[in-house]
Design a protein around this motif. Structure first.
Motif, short mmCIF file in Angstrom:
data_model
loop_
_atom_site.label_atom_id
_atom_site.label_comp_id
_atom_site.label_asym_id
_atom_site.label_seq_id
_atom_site.Cartn_x
_atom_site.Cartn_y
_atom_site.Cartn_z
N GLY A 1 0.79 -1.22 0.00
CA GLY A 1 0.00 0.00 0.00
C GLY A 1 0.82 1.27 0.00
N TYR A 2 2.08 1.18 0.40
CA TYR A 2 2.94 2.36 0.47
C TYR A 2 3.63 2.67 -0.84
CZ TYR A 2 2.41 2.28 5.54
OH TYR A 2 1.89 2.33 6.81
N THR A 3 3.44 1.85 -1.85
CA THR A 3 4.16 2.03 -3.10
C THR A 3 3.39 2.93 -4.06
OG1 THR A 3 3.15 0.07 -4.10
CG2 THR A 3 5.19 -0.25 -2.87
N LEU A 4 4.11 3.81 -4.74
CA LEU A 4 3.49 4.68 -5.72
C LEU A 4 3.08 3.91 -6.97
CD1 LEU A 4 5.77 7.85 -5.51
CD2 LEU A 4 3.49 7.54 -4.54
N GLU A 5 3.71 2.76 -7.20
CA GLU A 5 3.37 1.96 -8.38
C GLU A 5 1.95 1.41 -8.28
OE1 GLU A 5 7.65 2.33 -8.02
OE2 GLU A 5 6.09 1.66 -6.61
N LEU A 6 1.44 1.22 -7.10
CA LEU A 6 0.08 0.72 -6.92
C LEU A 6 -0.91 1.85 -7.23
CD1 LEU A 6 -1.43 -1.87 -5.90
CD2 LEU A 6 -1.62 -0.70 -3.71
N ASP A 7 -1.93 1.54 -8.03
CA ASP A 7 -2.91 2.58 -8.40
C ASP A 7 -3.60 3.18 -7.19
OD1 ASP A 7 -2.29 2.22 -11.05
OD2 ASP A 7 -4.01 0.91 -11.48
N LEU A 8 -3.66 2.44 -6.11
CA LEU A 8 -4.27 2.95 -4.88
C LEU A 8 -3.67 4.30 -4.46
CD1 LEU A 8 -6.29 1.76 -2.62
CD2 LEU A 8 -4.20 1.39 -1.31
N SER A 9 -2.40 4.50 -4.77
CA SER A 9 -1.73 5.74 -4.36
C SER A 9 -2.36 6.98 -4.99
CB SER A 9 -0.24 5.68 -4.74
OG SER A 9 -0.08 5.64 -6.16
N LEU A 10 -2.97 6.83 -6.17
CA LEU A 10 -3.60 7.98 -6.82
C LEU A 10 -4.72 8.54 -5.96
CD1 LEU A 10 -3.84 6.65 -10.48
CD2 LEU A 10 -2.28 8.41 -9.63
N TRP A 11 -5.51 7.65 -5.36
CA TRP A 11 -6.63 8.11 -4.54
C TRP A 11 -6.18 8.53 -3.14
CZ3 TRP A 11 -7.19 4.44 -8.31
CH2 TRP A 11 -8.17 4.71 -9.28
N ILE A 12 -5.18 7.84 -2.60
CA ILE A 12 -4.70 8.19 -1.27
C ILE A 12 -4.13 9.61 -1.27
CG2 ILE A 12 -2.91 7.70 0.45
CD1 ILE A 12 -3.31 4.74 -0.11
N THR A 13 -3.29 9.93 -2.25
CA THR A 13 -2.69 11.27 -2.30
C THR A 13 -3.73 12.32 -2.69
OG1 THR A 13 -1.94 10.83 -4.57
CG2 THR A 13 -0.38 10.42 -2.79
N LYS A 14 -4.67 11.95 -3.53
CA LYS A 14 -5.71 12.92 -3.92
C LYS A 14 -6.58 13.30 -2.72
CE LYS A 14 -7.23 12.80 -7.97
NZ LYS A 14 -6.69 14.14 -8.35
N VAL A 15 -6.95 12.31 -1.93
CA VAL A 15 -7.74 12.60 -0.73
C VAL A 15 -6.97 13.51 0.21
CG1 VAL A 15 -8.62 11.56 1.40
CG2 VAL A 15 -9.20 10.56 -0.81
N ARG A 16 -5.69 13.22 0.39
CA ARG A 16 -4.88 14.05 1.29
C ARG A 16 -4.85 15.49 0.81
NH1 ARG A 16 -3.57 16.73 4.42
NH2 ARG A 16 -1.82 16.73 5.90
N ALA A 17 -4.79 15.72 -0.49
CA ALA A 17 -4.76 17.07 -1.03
C ALA A 17 -6.13 17.75 -0.95
CB ALA A 17 -4.27 17.05 -2.48
N LEU A 18 -7.19 17.01 -1.27
CA LEU A 18 -8.53 17.61 -1.31
C LEU A 18 -9.06 17.93 0.09
CD1 LEU A 18 -10.31 15.53 -4.10
CD2 LEU A 18 -9.44 17.88 -4.24
N VAL A 19 -8.57 17.25 1.11
CA VAL A 19 -9.02 17.54 2.47
C VAL A 19 -8.78 19.01 2.81
CG1 VAL A 19 -8.46 17.14 4.91
CG2 VAL A 19 -8.88 15.21 3.40
N ALA A 20 -7.67 19.55 2.36
CA ALA A 20 -7.34 20.95 2.66
C ALA A 20 -7.72 21.91 1.55
CB ALA A 20 -5.84 21.07 2.95
N ALA A 21 -8.19 21.40 0.41
CA ALA A 21 -8.56 22.26 -0.71
C ALA A 21 -9.90 22.94 -0.46
CB ALA A 21 -8.62 21.43 -1.99
N TRP A 22 -10.03 24.15 -0.94
CA TRP A 22 -11.25 24.93 -0.81
C TRP A 22 -11.70 25.06 0.65
CZ3 TRP A 22 -12.82 27.90 -4.66
CH2 TRP A 22 -12.32 27.63 -5.93
N GLY A 23 -10.73 25.40 1.48
CA GLY A 23 -11.02 25.62 2.89
C GLY A 23 -10.54 24.48 3.75
N THR A 24 -9.74 24.79 4.75
CA THR A 24 -9.22 23.75 5.63
C THR A 24 -10.31 23.22 6.55
OG1 THR A 24 -8.60 25.34 7.35
CG2 THR A 24 -6.95 24.87 5.64
N THR A 25 -10.01 22.12 7.20
CA THR A 25 -10.95 21.54 8.16
C THR A 25 -11.26 22.54 9.26
OG1 THR A 25 -10.18 19.29 7.71
CG2 THR A 25 -11.28 19.67 9.83
#
Length: 330
Positions: A283-307
Motif C-alpha cells: 500500500g505504500y508504493t506509488l506503483e500501486l494505483d491505490l496511491s492515486l486516490w490516497i494522495t488525492k484525498v490528502r490534497a482535497l481535504v485541505a482544498a477549498w477551505g481547511t478543516t
C-alpha cells in the motif's frame, strides 16, 4: 432526508460511469502527473461532450441549466475515477462566478479554467495549460498570469502562483456571485472526496477478499471487517450531507456545504488510512494505483477551505441560529 435520484439523473450518471470506466482514467492521471496532458485532455473533452462542463451554465449561454445535484453526481464520479484536471474550478466555481459572457460559453464547450482564491485556494490548479486563468483580489475576479510552480502531495495537482494581469480576454471581471461560487466549489470538492472514498473502499474490499494469510483470506478476520465497516458507515453518513447541501436551502447554504465538506473529508481520509493499512507494505508504493486516490484525498481535504475553517464556519452558523431563536422566544 432521503435522497433518491430521478431516472434522468440515474441515466446521466450511468453514462458517465461507463465512459470513465472505459477511458483508462488511471493512465491519464499518471500521464498528467508526468507532464503529458494529452490523454487527460482527451478525457476532459469527452466529458465536455457529455455535458459535464456545461451543467451549471445557463441554457441561454450554451449550457444545460442543471442544478447542484447533477454537479454533485458528476463530480463524485470524477473523484471515483481519479480523472485529472481543475474540475472544481472549471465546472463549479467559474461558471457561477462569471455569470455570463463568452468565457462562460467557452467553459461550457470544454475550455480549461482555473482560479486562485486566497487564503482558501492560494494557488491555481493547472494554470500553465488553462485557457482562462483568474485570481480573486479584494473580492473581485480578475484575469491572471502564471507564476511559480509549487509541489502538491498529489502529483496530478500541479499548482501555480498567479498574479493579476489587468489585460487580455480573461481580465474582464465576472458578474456572478463570488460567495455562491465559493460554496458551489466547496460542494463540488466534497463530492470528489466522496467518490474517492468510495473507490478506496471498493479497492480495499476487493483486496482483502483475495489476499491470504495463515491459510485464510484476510477479509475474514474480524478486525479488518470492523475497519471496513467503519469506512462504510462514515461514507454513508457523509453522502446525505453532500446531497442535502446540493438541494440547497439558501438560508443555510454556507453551513450546509461546510458540514458536507467536513463529513466527506473525514470519511475519505478514513477510507484512505484503512485502504493503506489493509494493503500492507504494498500500500505504500506509488506503483500501486491505490496511491492515486490516497494522495488525492490528502490534497482535497485541505482544498477549498481547511478543516479548521469549515468547523469554525459551521459553529458560527449554529451559534447565530441559536441566538436568533433565543431572541424570538424572548
Amino acid at each position: 432526508m432521503r435522497f433518491v435520484p430521478t431516472s434522468e439523473q440515474e441515466d446521466f450518471t450511468a453514462s458517465l460511469d461507463r465512459l470513465l470506466a472505459g477511458a483508462d482514467s488511471v493512465g491519464a492521471a499518471r500521464s498528467w502527473a508526468a507532464g503529458d496532458h494529452v490523454p487527460g485532455l482527451a478525457l476532459w473533452r469527452r466529458l465536455a461532450e457529455q455535458g459535464v462542463h456545461a451543467l451549471l451554465v445557463p441554457e441561454e449561454h450554451g449550457g444545460m441549466g442543471a442544478t447542484p445535484v447533477e454537479l454533485v453526481l458528476a463530480l463524485e464520479l470524477v473523484g471515483r475515477h481519479a480523472a485529472p484536471g481543475p474540475w472544481v474550478e472549471s465546472v463549479a466555481f467559474l461558471p457561477v462566478a462569471l455569470g455570463s459572457g463568452p468565457v462562460v460559453e467557452a467553459l461550457a464547450e470544454g475550455d480549461v479554467g482555473t482560479v486562485a482564491l486566497a487564503p482558501h485556494v492560494p494557488y491555481a490548479l493547472d494554470a500553465d495549460l488553462a485557457e482562462h486563468r483568474y485570481v480573486v483580489v479584494d473580492g473581485a475576479l480578475q484575469g491572471a498570469e502564471v507564476g511559480e510552480e509549487h509541489t502538491s502531495v498529489d502529483a496530478t495537482r500541479r499548482l501555480f502562483s498567479v498574479t493579476p494581469t489587468g489585460a487580455g480576454q480573461s481580465s474582464a471581471q465576472g458578474t456572478g456571485d463570488l460567495d455562491r461560487a465559493f460554496d458551489t466549489a466547496v460542494l463540488a470538492c466534497a463530492a470528489q472526496l466522496l467518490g474517492a472514498g468510495e473507490r478506496l473502499l471498493d479497492d480495499a474490499v476487493a483486496y482483502v477478499k483475495q489476499r491470504r494469510q495463515f491459510g485464510r483470506e484476510i477479509g475474514s478476520y474480524q478486525a479488518i471487517k470492523h475497519q471496513l465497516a467503519d469506512v462504510r458507515i462514515a461514507l454513508d453518513f457523509a453522502r446525505p450531507l453532500v446531497h442535502g447541501a446540493a438541494l440547497g436551502d439558501p438560508a443555510t447554504i454556507g453551513r450546509d456545504v461546510s458540514a458536507a465538506k467536513l463529513a466527506a473529508a473525514d470519511a475519505a481520509y478514513l477510507a484512505a488510512r484503512v485502504a493503506l493499512q489493509v494493503h500492507g507494505a504494498v500500500g505504500y508504493t506509488l506503483e500501486l494505483d491505490l496511491s492515486l486516490w490516497i494522495t488525492k484525498v490528502r490534497a482535497l481535504v485541505a482544498a477549498w477551505g481547511t478543516t479548521a475553517y469549515h468547523r469554525d464556519r459551521v459553529l458560527a452558523a449554529l451559534v447565530a441560529e441559536r441566538e436568533q431563536r433565543t431572541e424570538v422566544a424572548g
